[in-house]
Design a protein around this motif. Structure first.
Motif, PDB file in Angstrom:
ATOM      1  N   LEU A  39      -6.618  -2.778  -3.712  1.00 59.04           N
ATOM      2  CA  LEU A  39      -5.748  -3.154  -2.605  1.00 59.04           C
ATOM      3  C   LEU A  39      -5.244  -4.577  -2.820  1.00 59.04           C
TER       4      LEU A  39
ATOM      5  N   TYR B 110      -1.876  -0.632   4.482  1.00 50.00           N
ATOM      6  CA  TYR B 110      -2.215   0.669   3.902  1.00 50.00           C
ATOM      7  C   TYR B 110      -2.627   1.656   4.990  1.00 50.00           C
ATOM      8  N   ARG B 111      -2.351   2.920   4.748  1.00 46.59           N
ATOM      9  CA  ARG B 111      -2.971   3.988   5.512  1.00 46.59           C
ATOM     10  C   ARG B 111      -4.143   4.491   4.678  1.00 46.59           C
ATOM     11  N   LEU B 112      -5.334   4.367   5.247  1.00 44.97           N
ATOM     12  CA  LEU B 112      -6.566   4.747   4.564  1.00 44.97           C
ATOM     13  C   LEU B 112      -7.149   5.972   5.257  1.00 44.97           C
TER      14      LEU B 112
ATOM     15  N   ALA C 182      -0.987  -6.716   2.067  1.00 45.37           N
ATOM     16  CA  ALA C 182      -0.315  -5.414   2.132  1.00 45.37           C
ATOM     17  C   ALA C 182      -0.924  -4.555   3.237  1.00 45.37           C
TER      18      ALA C 182
ATOM     19  N   LYS D 153      -3.928  -3.864   7.694  1.00 43.46           N
ATOM     20  CA  LYS D 153      -3.462  -4.876   6.739  1.00 43.46           C
ATOM     21  C   LYS D 153      -4.658  -5.537   6.072  1.00 43.46           C
TER      22      LYS D 153
ATOM     23  N   ILE E 224      -5.461   6.518  -0.310  1.00 40.65           N
ATOM     24  CA  ILE E 224      -4.848   5.220  -0.052  1.00 40.65           C
ATOM     25  C   ILE E 224      -3.334   5.335  -0.214  1.00 40.65           C
ATOM     26  N   GLU E 225      -2.601   5.008   0.859  1.00 39.64           N
ATOM     27  CA  GLU E 225      -1.137   5.047   0.823  1.00 39.64           C
ATOM     28  C   GLU E 225      -0.589   3.720   1.342  1.00 39.64           C
ATOM     29  N   ARG E 226       0.188   3.033   0.503  1.00 45.71           N
ATOM     30  CA  ARG E 226       0.778   1.764   0.925  1.00 45.71           C
ATOM     31  C   ARG E 226       1.907   2.029   1.916  1.00 45.71           C
ATOM     32  N   VAL E 227       1.912   1.251   2.999  1.00 42.55           N
ATOM     33  CA  VAL E 227       2.901   1.429   4.062  1.00 42.55           C
ATOM     34  C   VAL E 227       3.831   0.220   4.081  1.00 42.55           C
ATOM     35  N   GLU E 228       5.135   0.474   4.041  1.00 35.06           N
ATOM     36  CA  GLU E 228       6.106  -0.618   4.011  1.00 35.06           C
ATOM     37  C   GLU E 228       6.411  -1.102   5.436  1.00 35.06           C
TER      38      GLU E 228
ATOM     39  N   THR F 136      -4.975   2.631   9.766  1.00 33.28           N
ATOM     40  CA  THR F 136      -3.816   1.958   9.181  1.00 33.28           C
ATOM     41  C   THR F 136      -4.013   0.479   9.437  1.00 33.28           C
TER      42      THR F 136
END
Length: 416
Positions: free
Chosen positions: A232, A238-240, A236, A194, A262-266, A192
């Motif tokens: 990407l 991301y959890r990769l 931002a 940036k 790939i999941e974007r993490v807020e 995880t």
């Protein structure tokens, strides 16, 4: 039968039809390297084989024996001729024009890196396809094995769907790793991080390249165009899942691939600095220190073993200096790596002087011996980033030691 004797018998069998040599002659060469010069047995064997290849005017492929069919998990010896049936799990961008293809092969037991050289003129293999490979040779670098295709390798496409024992997107079996803890290449991990920087790709085969960062530090990442992953965004988080680690010039990076999730993490991540400081008495100079040779190919600086690069084979190496040392503060030890500049500062010997010393003595080990005599037992404070178990020295200073006698620490270290 001793290991040296068994290696001698094996080598004699390889060359018995080409050279008039006896087992005792081969054993004597091996014994000198192993017992007098303290060369590891496998490296000594490769060196002796290379000597006899030159003497006989042969290529390594000319002395291969019968190849045994093996699964990837069973590969634990270098310079072994084998047959494997495997799927091309992933293809990577070659770092040198001498390499035709490089990537990962996999079967039911695991995955392993493979290399196919341009001079072998083999047909290209395709990602996701299963093949029967006959007459490939195993190789080893830093205790990690790989497979090399060569001009005698037979390649046959197999209509078979293997249940490859490799990470797949979403399986969740990978370790969640901080970036500063990456210390092994070809390892499947989840991170995880940036996206701190995006750079301009230098090749059409690369979709994105830049820096990822987390609380522990930052590392380079690469996403290849063939993976067809979403882009990407800089800044931002991301959890990769399912990225693969890689190593170049002692620096580790991560590769995104077609199985990467790939999941974007807020959330925001404060990117850390993995610089650490250590001090202690220098109790040991490890093997691989002093005057060394590195591979001269572009994007490769691997240290040569007996004139061979694990990636590019036999090459004319380029000299370099480094020290792999161990500091002990009386409670714990810290392994360190000094690069060329830090080694010159530590030992007072520059690269040109080191080359002259080795030439005069006809022996490169005199450089490490000289540095060893100068610095062993002295007390230092060093700082720099960590790379696995090593601290890469950027700054150093000799300091006054503690009340503990350095000689006591040296005696303690030798008793371990």
């Amino acid at each position: 039968m001793t290991d040296v004797r068994q290696h001698a018998v094996d080598i004699h069998e390889q060359f018995s039809n080409h050279l008039d040599i006896g087992v005792d002659d081969v054993e004597a060469r091996l014994d000198t390297l192993v017992n007098e010069y303290r060369v590891p047995a496998d490296e000594a064997r490769r060196s002796v084989v290379s000597h006899y290849l030159d003497e006989a005017g042969l290529e390594r492929e000319d002395i291969r024996g019968e190849s045994a069919s093996m699964q990837i998990e069973s590969i634990d010896t270098a310079d072994q001729w084998i047959d494997v049936t495997a799927e091309v799990v992933q293809l990577w961008e070659p770092r040198s024009e001498s390499i035709s293809q490089v990537g990962l092969l996999g079967d039911e037991t695991g995955t392993m890196k493979f290399v196919s050289f341009a001079t072998s003129e083999l047909p290209e293999i395709e990602e996701g396809t299963t093949y029967r490979f006959e007459n490939v040779v195993t190789d080893e670098y830093q205790e990690r094995f790989s497979i090399k295709l060569n001009r005698t390798t037979g390649i046959e496409e197999v209509d078979e769907d293997l249940d490859v024992d490799a990470p797949e997107s979403g399986r969740g079996e990978n370790a969640q790793v901080e970036l500063a803890a990456i210390d092994t290449d070809e390892q499947w991990i989840d991170v995880t991080a940036k996206v701190t920087e995006l750079w301009e790709p230098r090749s059409e085969s690369i979709s994105q390249v830049g820096l990822l960062g987390d609380q522990s530090g930052a590392t380079k990442f690469v996403s290849f165009a063939t993976s067809e992953l979403p882009e990407l965004d800089e800044g931002a988080v991301y959890r990769l899942e399912n990225v693969v680690t890689d190593e170049y010039q002692g620096d580790f990076s991560v590769k995104l691939n077609r199985t990467t999730s790939i999941e974007r993490v807020e959330e925001d991540i404060e990117v850390g600095d993995n610089t650490v400081e250590a001090e202690g008495v220098l109790i040991d100079i490890q093997n691989g220190s002093g005057l060394i040779k590195r591979c001269p190919n572009d994007d490769c600086t691997r240290v040569l073993q007996n004139g061979r690069c694990s990636e590019h084979g036999e090459v004319e190496g380029e000299f370099d200096l480094r020290i792999k040392g161990v500091l002990d503060d009386g409670n714990e030890v810290q392994e360190t790596i000094f690069d060329r500049e830090a080694t010159a500062e530590l030992g007072g010997i520059g690269l040109e002087e080191a080359k002259e010393m080795a030439m005069d003595a006809l022996d490169t080990t005199v450089v490490a011996d000289e540095i060893n005599e100068t610095v062993l037992g002295r007390y230092y404070r060093v700082s720099g980033p960590t790379l696995g178990r090593y601290l890469l020295v950027n700054e150093m200073a000799e300091i006054s030691g503690p009340t503990t006698d350095p000689e006591e620490l040296l005696i303690k270290a030798r008793s371990i």
